[in-house]
Design an enzyme around this catalytic site. Structure first.
Site, short mmCIF file in Angstrom:
data_model
loop_
_atom_site.label_atom_id
_atom_site.label_comp_id
_atom_site.label_asym_id
_atom_site.label_seq_id
_atom_site.Cartn_x
_atom_site.Cartn_y
_atom_site.Cartn_z
N LYS A 278 0.84 -1.19 0.00
CA LYS A 278 0.00 0.00 0.00
C LYS A 278 0.88 1.24 0.00
O LYS A 278 1.79 1.37 0.82
CB LYS A 278 -0.90 -0.01 1.24
CG LYS A 278 -1.72 1.25 1.46
CD LYS A 278 -2.48 1.16 2.80
CE LYS A 278 -3.19 2.47 3.12
NZ LYS A 278 -3.88 2.41 4.45
N ASP A 283 -2.90 10.31 3.71
CA ASP A 283 -4.27 9.83 3.87
C ASP A 283 -5.06 10.74 4.79
O ASP A 283 -4.90 10.70 6.02
CB ASP A 283 -4.27 8.41 4.42
CG ASP A 283 -5.68 7.84 4.53
OD1 ASP A 283 -6.57 8.36 3.84
OD2 ASP A 283 -5.87 6.87 5.29
N LYS A 290 -10.55 11.92 8.47
CA LYS A 290 -10.05 11.51 9.77
C LYS A 290 -10.13 12.68 10.76
O LYS A 290 -10.15 13.84 10.37
CB LYS A 290 -8.58 11.07 9.65
CG LYS A 290 -8.34 9.84 8.82
CD LYS A 290 -6.84 9.57 8.73
CE LYS A 290 -6.55 8.33 7.90
NZ LYS A 290 -6.97 7.09 8.56
N ASP A 301 1.52 6.30 5.64
CA ASP A 301 0.54 5.34 5.12
C ASP A 301 1.02 4.65 3.86
O ASP A 301 0.27 3.88 3.26
CB ASP A 301 -0.80 6.04 4.88
CG ASP A 301 -1.98 5.12 5.11
OD1 ASP A 301 -1.81 4.09 5.78
OD2 ASP A 301 -3.08 5.44 4.61
N ASP A 360 -12.21 6.20 3.79
CA ASP A 360 -10.99 6.02 4.58
C ASP A 360 -10.54 4.56 4.58
O ASP A 360 -9.51 4.24 5.18
CB ASP A 360 -11.21 6.52 6.01
CG ASP A 360 -9.91 6.69 6.77
OD1 ASP A 360 -8.87 6.88 6.11
OD2 ASP A 360 -9.93 6.63 8.02
N GLU A 362 -9.30 3.02 2.04
CA GLU A 362 -8.80 3.16 0.66
C GLU A 362 -7.65 2.23 0.33
O GLU A 362 -7.43 1.89 -0.83
CB GLU A 362 -8.39 4.62 0.41
CG GLU A 362 -7.00 5.01 0.89
CD GLU A 362 -6.80 4.89 2.40
OE1 GLU A 362 -5.66 4.61 2.82
OE2 GLU A 362 -7.76 5.08 3.16
N ARG A 364 -7.14 -0.93 0.86
CA ARG A 364 -7.58 -2.20 0.27
C ARG A 364 -8.02 -2.02 -1.18
O ARG A 364 -7.92 -2.94 -1.99
CB ARG A 364 -8.71 -2.78 1.13
CG ARG A 364 -9.95 -1.94 1.19
CD ARG A 364 -10.83 -2.24 2.41
NE ARG A 364 -10.17 -1.82 3.65
CZ ARG A 364 -10.69 -1.99 4.87
NH1 ARG A 364 -11.87 -2.59 5.00
NH2 ARG A 364 -10.04 -1.57 5.93
#
Length: 514
Positions: A278, A283, A290, A301, A360, A362, A364
């Site tokens: 990833k 993010d 968030k 991230d 959020d 994202e 995956r």
């Protein structure tokens, strides 16, 4: 069209320039301990010292052993005691190793503590007595690796980094030539890989766009043999049907990229090991934004992708006899007027559709397309995902373990054992059949979250598994709790850990039959 590159880049943004921090210089000597200067000695349980350290004590007329007794220094792992002006020595640093540094982890930890002592002291040179570890062939080189990792510092942007070349470490070993060879050919490349990962993670996200990331990787691999680099831009990704990757990135003015590093060190027709990470360069959570507290840390991230890049760099620099692919699914998750919304449905490269209930979740989504493309392109013998995916994995396992999910028992055991060998530990969590049922969507094939207290880490893994072909051995590592350190450990500074590079290197090494 995908682009294959070899290029260079300096880390800049306007006038900001990051000057690389130079590692502590390391050399190996086969010689009696010196009789002057600064010296670091291993001390075992209950203050026991080995033969080499005893030689130093004799030079100091027994002052070191007397100090150990007077201070009741027990030599437990992590204990240190610094003595000044002891006999002919300006500084003697005693470092506890407990029952003995007879493991790779123990040797690296000793090296990390030596490095911190050297950085905090003012000596011109440091002599290091390497612990006795007869069962470990590369003991001296592993101490050097620990020193490399423990002395890591990310430079302050816009400032000249403090050089470490004024504190060289001279490691006293039984065979200097063998230790030097092991270091340069085997373990220094691993240090380079961890450094690459930490540098990537630590870089602020106003610099670290998906395009910047790809340029930085081109620079890092410049001149490394048997490597090809592929970059898929957002237009090509859209043409290929990568709705997950493109969708996550479309809220940002800095569009998504898919980056792949292919190292060919094995047989021409041998299927590669693939590490697919990833790579969310920042993010915000997107429309499902968030909370503000701690959001700054979301520059980390992309730590999974950084581990993938670092592992391939290590393999390529040491000439591993294995084919390896590292893939980074790169996007910035932002909440502008073009961003995806909760309730949207996207179509992935495989044709499978995903309902977005939470923007959020994202990571995956980008991994779905990256996994499918990797399998279609390389047909890997093993596919490992690595991602800072869920807060629930961190809540369950803290900073001690990465969560491990899998579809293949032998592959899972292989990853578990590799992690335990290098100190990057994993713990299995399940994907229950009911979890797979829970992610079924009424308007698409699957939905990216399940609302109402569902097991978040398992939900994320079940979603990603939808894009893993049944014949592909697959392991997913959720590293949300282990990718960033809030306090110092012997070989880990506060901040970016680089978790996964050493684990992946161990898997590659095992594949070579080492």
């Amino acid at each position: 069209m995908p682009q294959t590159w070899h290029a260079a880049l300096v880390l800049t943004l306007g006038s900001l320039v990051a000057t690389p921090v130079l590692a502590l210089p390391v050399s190996f000597v086969t010689a009696a301990p010196p009789s002057t200067g600064a010296i670091a000695l291993p001390v075992g349980k209950n203050g026991q010292i080995g033969e080499a350290a005893s030689q130093v004590d004799r030079i100091a007329n027994g002052a070191i052993s007397r100090a150990i007794t007077t201070a009741a220094f027990k030599g437990n792992p992590g204990d240190t005691l610094t003595l000044y002006a002891v006999g002919p020595y300006s500084r003697v640093t005693l470092i506890g190793i407990g029952e003995g540094a007879n493991t790779r982890i123990g040797l690296e930890d000793f090296g990390g503590r030596v490095a911190r002592a050297a950085l905090e002291g003012q000596a011109a040179t440091w002599a290091v007595i390497v612990p006795d570890a007869p069962a470990i062939a590369d003991a001296g080189a592993l101490v050097a690796l620990g020193a490399r990792l423990g002395s890591y510092e990310f430079p302050q942007l816009g400032k000249t980094a403090r050089p470490h070349t004024d504190r060289p470490l001279r490691l006293h070993v039984a065979n200097a030539a063998a230790a030097s060879t092991a270091w340069t050919q085997r373990w220094q490349p691993v240090g380079d890989g961890v450094k690459l990962a930490r540098d990537l993670i630590s870089t602020p996200s106003n610099i670290k766009s998906p395009q910047w990331y790809t340029d930085y990787i081109r620079s890092a691999f410049e001149g490394v043999p048997n490597v090809s680099i592929t970059v898929i831009d957002e237009k090509e990704a859209a043409r290929l049907g990568m709705g997950g990757l493109v969708g996550v990135g479309q809220g940002s003015t800095r569009p998504a990229r898919l980056l792949a590093i292919h190292y060919r060190g094995g047989a021409k027709d041998a299927a590669p090991i693939s590490f697919v990470g990833k790579g969310i360069t920042f993010d915000t959570g997107g429309i499902s934004i968030k909370p503000g507290d701690g959001m700054w840390r979301m520059r980390y991230d992309m730590a999974g992708s950084a581990a993938s890049m670092g592992a391939v760099l290590a393999a390529a620099k040491r000439g591993a006899k294995v084919n390896v692919v590292g893939v980074a699914a790169l996007a910035e998750n932002m909440p502008d007027g073009n961003a995806i919304r909760p309730g949207d449905v996207l179509t992935s490269m495989s044709g499978k559709t995903m309902e977005i209930l939470n923007t959020d979740a994202e990571g995956r989504m980008v991994l779905a397309d990256a996994n499918w493309w990797t399998q279609e392109t390389f047909k890997p013998s093993l596919l490992i995902n690595i991602a800072t995916l869920t807060g629930s994995a961190r809540a369950a396992l803290g900073d001690d373990y990465a969560a491990l999910f899998h579809n293949h028992e032998a592959a899972a055991k292989r990853v578990e054992e590799a992690g335990a060998a290098v100190g990057e530990n994993t713990w299995r969590l399940p994907i229950h059949p009911s979890t797979r049922a829970d992610i079924k969507s009424d308007v698409a094939d699957v939905k990216n979250v399940v609302e109402g207290g569902a097991p978040g880490a398992s939900i994320g893994a079940a979603f990603i598994e939808e894009w893993v072909k049944p014949e592909t051995p697959w392991v997913h590592l959720d590293i949300a709790g282990v990718a960033w350190a809030n306090s110092r450990k012997p070989t880990i500074p506060p901040g970016a850990v680089g978790f996964g590079v050493k684990l992946f290197d161990e898997i590659i090494s095992q594949s070579e039959g080492r």
